[in-house]
Write a protein that holds these residues in place. Structure first.
Motif, PDB file in Angstrom:
ATOM      1  N   ILE A 202       0.859  -1.183   0.000  1.00  0.00           N
ATOM      2  CA  ILE A 202       0.000   0.000   0.000  1.00  0.00           C
ATOM      3  C   ILE A 202       0.896   1.233   0.000  1.00  0.00           C
ATOM      4  CG2 ILE A 202      -1.850   1.248   1.173  1.00  0.00           C
ATOM      5  CD1 ILE A 202      -2.521  -1.410   2.610  1.00  0.00           C
ATOM      6  N   ILE A 203       0.839   2.016  -1.052  1.00  0.00           N
ATOM      7  CA  ILE A 203       1.659   3.224  -1.184  1.00  0.00           C
ATOM      8  C   ILE A 203       0.779   4.442  -0.948  1.00  0.00           C
ATOM      9  CG2 ILE A 203       3.094   4.610  -2.726  1.00  0.00           C
ATOM     10  CD1 ILE A 203       3.948   2.064  -4.109  1.00  0.00           C
ATOM     11  N   HIS A 204       1.191   5.267   0.007  1.00  0.00           N
ATOM     12  CA  HIS A 204       0.433   6.463   0.362  1.00  0.00           C
ATOM     13  C   HIS A 204       0.990   7.674  -0.390  1.00  0.00           C
ATOM     14  CE1 HIS A 204      -1.791   4.590   3.737  1.00  0.00           C
ATOM     15  NE2 HIS A 204      -0.700   3.828   3.829  1.00  0.00           N
ATOM     16  N   GLN A 205       0.124   8.446  -0.963  1.00  0.00           N
ATOM     17  CA  GLN A 205       0.532   9.663  -1.658  1.00  0.00           C
ATOM     18  C   GLN A 205       0.974  10.702  -0.621  1.00  0.00           C
ATOM     19  OE1 GLN A 205       0.775   9.783  -4.849  1.00  0.00           O
ATOM     20  NE2 GLN A 205       1.232  11.945  -5.213  1.00  0.00           N
ATOM     21  N   PRO A 206       2.138  11.329  -0.804  1.00  0.00           N
ATOM     22  CA  PRO A 206       2.602  12.325   0.173  1.00  0.00           C
ATOM     23  C   PRO A 206       1.591  13.459   0.356  1.00  0.00           C
ATOM     24  CG  PRO A 206       4.363  11.744  -1.352  1.00  0.00           C
ATOM     25  CD  PRO A 206       3.111  11.125  -1.887  1.00  0.00           C
ATOM     26  N   ASP A 207       1.448  13.906   1.599  1.00  0.00           N
ATOM     27  CA  ASP A 207       0.563  15.027   1.943  1.00  0.00           C
ATOM     28  C   ASP A 207      -0.868  14.809   1.462  1.00  0.00           C
ATOM     29  OD1 ASP A 207       2.795  16.395   3.028  1.00  0.00           O
ATOM     30  OD2 ASP A 207       3.336  17.099   1.032  1.00  0.00           O
ATOM     31  N   HIS A 236      13.150  20.074  -0.692  1.00  0.00           N
ATOM     32  CA  HIS A 236      11.793  19.526  -0.786  1.00  0.00           C
ATOM     33  C   HIS A 236      11.864  18.028  -0.504  1.00  0.00           C
ATOM     34  CE1 HIS A 236       7.600  19.643  -1.873  1.00  0.00           C
ATOM     35  NE2 HIS A 236       7.750  18.759  -2.832  1.00  0.00           N
ATOM     36  N   PRO A 237      12.149  17.639   0.751  1.00  0.00           N
ATOM     37  CA  PRO A 237      12.425  16.222   1.072  1.00  0.00           C
ATOM     38  C   PRO A 237      11.150  15.386   1.230  1.00  0.00           C
ATOM     39  CG  PRO A 237      12.707  17.566   3.030  1.00  0.00           C
ATOM     40  CD  PRO A 237      12.394  18.520   1.911  1.00  0.00           C
ATOM     41  N   VAL A 238      10.526  15.081   0.115  1.00  0.00           N
ATOM     42  CA  VAL A 238       9.265  14.346   0.121  1.00  0.00           C
ATOM     43  C   VAL A 238       9.529  12.847   0.256  1.00  0.00           C
ATOM     44  CG1 VAL A 238       7.195  13.774  -1.194  1.00  0.00           C
ATOM     45  CG2 VAL A 238       8.139  16.079  -1.303  1.00  0.00           C
ATOM     46  N   LEU A 239       8.834  12.210   1.184  1.00  0.00           N
ATOM     47  CA  LEU A 239       8.927  10.771   1.375  1.00  0.00           C
ATOM     48  C   LEU A 239       7.556  10.130   1.197  1.00  0.00           C
ATOM     49  CD1 LEU A 239      11.221  10.666   4.550  1.00  0.00           C
ATOM     50  CD2 LEU A 239      11.919  10.377   2.163  1.00  0.00           C
ATOM     51  N   TYR A 240       7.541   8.950   0.596  1.00  0.00           N
ATOM     52  CA  TYR A 240       6.323   8.170   0.425  1.00  0.00           C
ATOM     53  C   TYR A 240       6.248   7.125   1.537  1.00  0.00           C
ATOM     54  CZ  TYR A 240       5.659   9.870  -4.399  1.00  0.00           C
ATOM     55  OH  TYR A 240       5.441  10.643  -5.527  1.00  0.00           O
ATOM     56  N   ASP A 241       5.154   7.099   2.276  1.00  0.00           N
ATOM     57  CA  ASP A 241       4.932   6.055   3.277  1.00  0.00           C
ATOM     58  C   ASP A 241       4.362   4.813   2.600  1.00  0.00           C
ATOM     59  OD1 ASP A 241       5.791   7.481   5.533  1.00  0.00           O
ATOM     60  OD2 ASP A 241       3.873   8.526   5.661  1.00  0.00           O
ATOM     61  N   VAL A 242       4.804   3.652   3.100  1.00  0.00           N
ATOM     62  CA  VAL A 242       4.424   2.372   2.491  1.00  0.00           C
ATOM     63  C   VAL A 242       4.021   1.394   3.586  1.00  0.00           C
ATOM     64  CG1 VAL A 242       5.169   0.473   0.996  1.00  0.00           C
ATOM     65  CG2 VAL A 242       6.089   2.771   0.636  1.00  0.00           C
TER      66      VAL A 242
END
Length: 573
Positions: A202-207, A236-242
């Motif tokens: 399950i990949i969550h879209q950032p923000d 802009h250190p964007v991380l994707y939660d999984v």
């Protein structure tokens, strides 16, 4: 039990875990067997540190003993994994007086499945440690028994978190993410223990509350296309939660979408992040603390250091001959700090004239040293050279998922350097997607991605190169703060007596060596260093982290000027 937001392994978090940090029994001995313990030690702080409550050095040939008890309720159809984040240097681990395993190497994590050795109720762990420090030839970083100058108090025994977790009999062992910006997606490989054939991802879209669910086969690489990709970068250190679900095992992880490459502009070579040249403006970070030595006092201390780095305008840390705990790198990922990661140096005791004095006095001799001469380079033991390769492989496997690491540094200033071309090729095969600094400082054999320069004593003049030109150490200006100096003898380079004098000297150095060389192809620089350490008073902050020695506003202004000069230089014609 702790919240998994503080989980020791951020890239693979489960809902529950138990830390064994706290007071253990300890003893020093000259024999492997002991009659009784000497007292209490606060784990995970090393016995040499103030915080441990012991303040005693483990000598070569002696033993350090640990013991603690813990209470368990057995879980049917589950396994119990015992984790050590780091124990320096060799240890044997016993559960209820049964040897469950051993480990060699003081900087990397290891685990044991202790399911068959535990009992319902009270259980006992014993750990027996040996550490040769610089009297052996194993990886040791800046540790030295007789420490002074640029070498520091040694660290022995348990110096990172000890913890355990219950897992199902079928569970997720590891996950590796590999971003692919060309294909607009992520390669994922999930390693498992068990017979189930696929894992739910399950990949969550950032923000956003949006997420997408996929099913992929286990133990082989799968590719997932992503929509509306957000790129990771220092600003802009964007991380994707999984989330990963394998049977009853549910773990959380994360990744960042970014890619590293080399570009050529106007005949000069540069590091690029997401296809765009980026000037690496960074600090050397040794990772030592006044009361706790190599062990950070807590997460807050790590975050404070990293936020300080960012506040001064730096975008890079060179993690110097040390491997930090996993949470350190997680915060680099979160805050947006690029990391140049050194391999930990080893080999026999170095000749300081050979590896320090001569290269600085006679720089023309640096490239003439043959690092196949194992006796000269202090790597005569073939088993020790094999051990280095093993630790390189394990280091990359351990840290490969870290978003912010873009460079592996194979050797520093000839400390145990050998076969650097072969080592560089080995690292490139293990990880072709990152840069390799083959020989940081000197004894360059023409391998790797960098012409890597250390320069403390003379104006910097660059020659053209077909590799990336990196000033990987410079500065080291000495400004001692009274009542905040904890060494025996002040060690450093140009000595200054006030913040005003320091800032004047710092600005002049940045103009002379950095700003004037950006038009000549300088791709980045690493200033020495983040904090004072023992005899070294060359940090931007004191060893106790109580006094900032620089003017933060002026520092930010200088950084922005450097970035502006670089951006204008790399603009396409």
């Amino acid at each position: 039990m702790q919240d998994n937001m503080n989980y020791p392994r951020p890239q693979l978090r489960r809902e529950q875990y138990t830390t064994l940090n706290g007071y253990w029994d300890y003893a020093f001995s000259i024999n492997k067997e002991i009659d009784d313990y000497d007292g209490k030690i606060l784990v995970p702080f090393p016995p040499e540190s103030q915080k441990s409550g012991v303040e005693r050095i483990l000598l070569p040939g002696n033993y350090l003993h640990y013991r603690c008890t813990f209470h368990l309720t057995k879980h049917s159809h589950q396994r119990l994994l015992l984790h050590f984040e780091a124990v320096d240097e060799y240890c044997e681990v016993f559960i209820n007086d049964h040897l469950v395993g051993s480990h060699h190497g003081g900087y990397l994590p290891f685990s044991f499945d202790i399911t068959n050795d535990i009992a319902e109720g009270e259980n006992e762990i014993k750990v027996v440690v040996e550490d040769d420090t610089d009297y052996g030839n194993h990886a040791r970083g800046k540790q030295r028994l007789h420490h002074e100058g640029m070498y520091y108090t040694p660290v022995s025994g348990i110096w990172q978190t000890v913890w355990y977790e219950w897992v199902d009999e079928q569970y997720i062992k590891d996950v590796v993410f590999r971003p692919d910006l060309q294909k607009q997606g992520i390669h994922i490989e999930v390693s498992t223990i068990g017979e189930l054939e696929d894992v739910e991802v399950i990949i969550h879209q950032p923000d956003s509350k949006d997420s997408t669910t996929y099913h992929i086969p286990v133990c082989q690489q799968a590719f997932i296309t992503l929509e509306d990709i957000q790129l990771w970068a220092p600003d802009h250190p964007v991380l994707y939660d999984v989330e990963l679900i394998y049977g009853h095992d549910h773990v959380e992880s994360y990744f960042g979408m970014r890619t590293f490459s080399q570009v050529e502009i106007k005949g000069h070579h540069y590091m690029a992040l997401n296809g765009k040249p980026i000037f690496h403006f960074g600090l050397l970070d040794q990772g030592y603390y006044h009361e706790t030595l190599m062990t950070p006092p807590n997460d807050e201390a790590i975050i404070k250091d990293l936020k300080f780095v960012k506040s001064l305008g730096f975008n890079t840390i060179r993690k110097h001959v040390k491997i930090e705990n996993s949470r350190y790198y997680y915060y680099c990922d979160q805050l947006g700090i690029l990391v140049m990661q050194d391999m930990v140096n080893g080999g026999e005791r170095y000749d300081d004239h050979f590896v320090t004095l001569e290269p600085n006095l006679f720089p023309s001799l640096q490239s003439k040293r043959d690092d196949h001469n194992y006796a000269l380079m202090k790597r005569p033991d073939s088993n020790n050279r094999t051990e280095y390769y093993r630790e390189v492989k394990e280091t990359i496997a351990h840290l490969k998922h870290i978003v912010s690491i873009d460079t592996w540094v194979a050797f520093n200033e000839g400390w145990g350097q050998f076969d650097s071309k072969e080592v560089t090729n080995y690292i490139k095969k293990l990880d072709p997607e990152r840069f390799v600094d083959s020989a940081s400082g000197w004894f360059d054999r023409g391998a790797g991605d960098f012409l890597s320069i250390h320069n403390y004593f003379r104006p910097l003049h660059l020659k053209s190169s077909q590799r990336i030109i990196m000033l990987s150490e410079f500065g080291g200006m000495n400004y001692q703060i009274n009542n905040h100096f904890y060494g025996k003898k002040n060690y450093g380079y140009k000595r200054l007596s006030s913040r005003k004098d320091f800032m004047i000297a710092y600005r002049k150095l940045m103009i002379r060596d950095i700003m004037k060389n950006i038009p000549h192809g300088l791709a980045g620089c690493i200033y020495t260093q983040l904090s004072d350490i023992e005899d070294e008073a060359n940090g931007l902050i004191t060893y106790d982290r109580q006094v900032v020695k620089c003017d933060e506003e002026i520092m930010r202004g200088i950084a922005q000027r450097i970035y502006g000069l670089f951006e204008r230089e790399v603009e396409h014609e």
